[in-house]
Design an enzyme around this catalytic site. Structure first.
Site, PDB file in Angstrom:
ATOM      1  CG  ASP A   1      52.042  13.253  46.180  1.00 24.27           C
ATOM      2  OD1 ASP A   1      51.440  13.933  47.035  1.00 24.27           O
ATOM      3  OD2 ASP A   1      53.067  13.640  45.584  1.00 24.27           O
TER       4      ASP A   1
ATOM      5  CD  GLU B   1      48.095  16.163  46.918  1.00 23.82           C
ATOM      6  OE1 GLU B   1      48.345  17.234  47.491  1.00 23.82           O
ATOM      7  OE2 GLU B   1      48.914  15.563  46.220  1.00 23.82           O
TER       8      GLU B   1
END
Length: 631
Positions: A307, A360
């Site tokens: 993330d 990401e």
């Protein structure tokens, strides 16, 4: 069987201080002993004293003090009275200033159910039954494999009487649905322990513990095991970018800023109000790399979606002028974070080459998914955020205006092969007032569903692996909320049910058709047929497999509500082209425009090719046609 903690050897000490130790969970934390009791070890180099307090000693700091282990900064000791399931923390007193705090174990395998915050004595015993999957998962996770990912938030996919499902309850229900819908993998939003449920797991305190909200570690092992036995891969959303400032967590751990930077210009995230890891501290790198390897090793996970990588790479991320500190060259790049990510990916692919890491990363940072020996970050894949933003912006336009935004759908092919991309329509796109996917589409009810089917058809035809957040596959109307389950009742309604059937058909065709997945990351697998018909909002391209692996597939999109008849498109081969996908088919809720299942090419020159198809393009639709060399 209870475990005996492996000794902290000179080699462990070297790798720990070098920042490359990948299995600290074998030495640090709480480990039940074969003869009863447990051994504890915690890194707190700036503490004046450390004690284990817990259920067995009435939380008395004098009962079980730990001792420093040489000069490693690690405190260790054994407690004969400790038993599995009991709660404990570390009572830490700093060297000076009178600071005292009770901290959860950074390496705890299990924690109390939030809002309680203590760690629990626990073992990770489990008899896995997924050997067939583990022996064959490499090709399933390979770059040339079909990968259609269903993103799931475990607490809100389904509930029972308003309550969370246990991992064991969730497993068969989710597996049945994923197989019915044709997805190849599930990606779980973070299940690492987190104190605030509303953070969706992105504010992690337990980097080695699945959240107790849904059961025990063994329950989560059962979940992964069950999905593997059903042929479904499991990816985990993992958050090494920041952590919350809750007192029991990693922040100011031993009376100093141990895991985070002391200077808020480096150590405090202004947007998320959380702490940023100090990637320049080697022991912190070892902690994070060990966490990543832990989930792959102990829980058999098939990969990690990392993330907020962009927030790690840029020192000025989310900051104004004067609120950040440049690197040693005066730049904005976080050199320590870059080095950490490269170490991380080398460790993952060295130890578990049949898994994958996915970044990401929302900027144009180069070579994110290129090997570290090519000066890349070393990820296996990267989310294509540019494709997502451009596509949703285009689809939001009224069809009459789309002619002026045609480039938003064609631009992604300029850079489509610069990285190994995943095309994400994730949870982030259906929260905070952004609207659900179907509500982003313009027009009346029929047009909204036709638009969304066309979008999904285009997405599944476009180079790159696929990711869809739960609820999008049946057109949930309301935005996603973590409080409560999906709007399953609407899946039976007209439009919603057709969309759901369409996504299932897309997945079946995608998996069965090499042209749609084998060369996702190579320009050899893509060829424009018509890229510039902005006036009619039509474009067409070919997807091609490796030589000899199968026929090509023609993908055609008509993104206006006007049917186009006698539309001529050049193709590379004569003969019959069979319709694999028609998003306007009646079974999917469409108006049943189409080409009667197949079209024969004619020797008419078009688009620089000697053969062409004369097609009917349904309104707001995507067609896929596969060349049939035997017809």
């Amino acid at each position: 069987m209870p475990q005996t903690t492996a000794p902290f050897t000179a080699q462990d000490r070297y790798f720990f201080s070098e920042g490359t130790h990948a299995r600290l969970y074998d030495q640090l934390g709480c480990h039940p002993l074969a003869g009863g009791g447990a051994r504890f070890a915690v890194w707190a180099p700036n503490a004046g004293s450390v004690s284990v307090v817990g259920d067995w000693n009435g939380w008395n700091a004098e009962a079980h003090p730990l001792q420093p282990h040489e000069d490693t900064g690690i405190w260790t000791g054994s407690v004969g009275e400790a038993r599995p399931g009991q709660a404990y923390k570390y009572r830490i007193r700093s060297h000076h200033g009178g600071y005292q705090v009770d901290k959860a174990d950074p390496f705890a395998f299990f924690c109390e159910h939030p809002p309680d915050t203590a760690s629990r004595v626990w073992t990770l015993d489990y008899e896995w039954q997924d050997s067939d999957w583990m022996a064959t998962r490499g090709p399933r996770n390979a770059l040339d494999a079909p990968m259609s990912i269903y993103e799931v938030h475990a607490g809100s996919w389904r509930r029972r009487d308003g309550n969370f499902l246990n991992y064991r309850e969730l497993a068969p229900l989710l597996a049945d649905y994923v197989l019915e819908m044709g997805f190849t993998h599930v990606e779980l939003m973070p299940i690492t322990e987190h104190p605030f449920y509303g953070s969706w797991g992105y504010q992690t305190t337990g980097y080695f513990a699945p959240t107790a909200r849904y059961g025990t570690p063994q329950d989560f092992m059962f979940f992964v095991d069950h999905l593997h036995q059903r042929g479904i891969g499991v990816l985990l959303d993992w958050v090494p970018s920041h952590f919350p400032a809750d007192e029991h967590g990693l922040g100011y751990f031993d009376g100093t800023h141990l895991y985070e930077h002391a200077d808020p210009k480096q150590g405090f995230h202004p947007e998320w109000k959380s702490s940023i890891f100090n990637y320049g501290r080697h022991e912190v790198r070892s902690f994070l790399i060990s966490s990543a390897l832990f989930w792959l090793e102990k829980y058999h996970l098939d990969g990690l979606r990392v993330d907020a990588v962009a927030s790690m790479l840029y020192l000025d991320y989310g900051r104004k002028h004067g609120e950040w500190i440049p690197n040693r060259h005066g730049g904005r790049e976080n050199l320590e974070a870059i080095e950490f990510l490269q170490h991380l990916n080398r460790a993952v692919y060295r130890e578990h080459p049949d898994t994958l890491t996915v970044a990401e990363e929302s900027t144009a940072w180069p070579r994110v998914s290129r090997p570290t020996d090519m000066d890349g970050l070393g990820f296996g894949m990267k989310w294509n955020m540019g494709w997502m933003h451009d596509t949703l912006a285009f689809m939001h336009q009224e069809p009459i205006h789309r002619r002026y935004h045609h480039h938003q759908l064609t631009f992604s092919l300029v850079y489509a092969f610069s990285e190994n991309f995943v095309l994400p329509l994730s949870h982030d796109e259906v929260v905070y007032g952004k609207g659900s996917l179907v509500n982003k589409m313009p027009g009346d009810n029929w047009q909204q569903f036709a638009n969304l089917r066309a979008l999904f058809g285009y997405m599944w035809g476009h180079p790159g692996k696929k990711l869809l957040f739960m609820g999008g596959e049946f057109g949930q109307r309301r935005e996603w909320t973590h409080d409560g389950e999906l709007e399953w009742w609407v899946a039976a309604l007209e439009g919603h049910a057709g969309l759901q059937r369409f996504v299932a058909q897309l997945n079946r065709v995608y998996q069965a058709t090499p042209a749609l997945h084998q060369l996702d990351f190579s320009g050899e697998g893509f060829e424009w047929i018509a890229a510039d018909d902005a006036e009619r909002s039509v474009f067409a391209f070919l997807r091609k497999p490796r030589k000899g692996a199968g026929p090509p597939v023609l993908v055609v999109c008509n993104l206006t509500p006007v049917p186009r008849t006698n539309y001529l498109l050049g193709v590379p081969a004569g003969g019959r082209w069979r319709e694999l996908i028609n998003s306007d088919a009646g079974e999917f809720g469409g108006a049943s425009w189409g080409n009667f299942g197949a079209v024969d090419a004619a020797p008419v020159r078009a688009h620089g090719r000697m053969q062409s198809l004369c097609l009917t393009l349904p309104p707001l639709s995507t067609l896929m046609l596969e060349h049939d060399p035997h017809a």
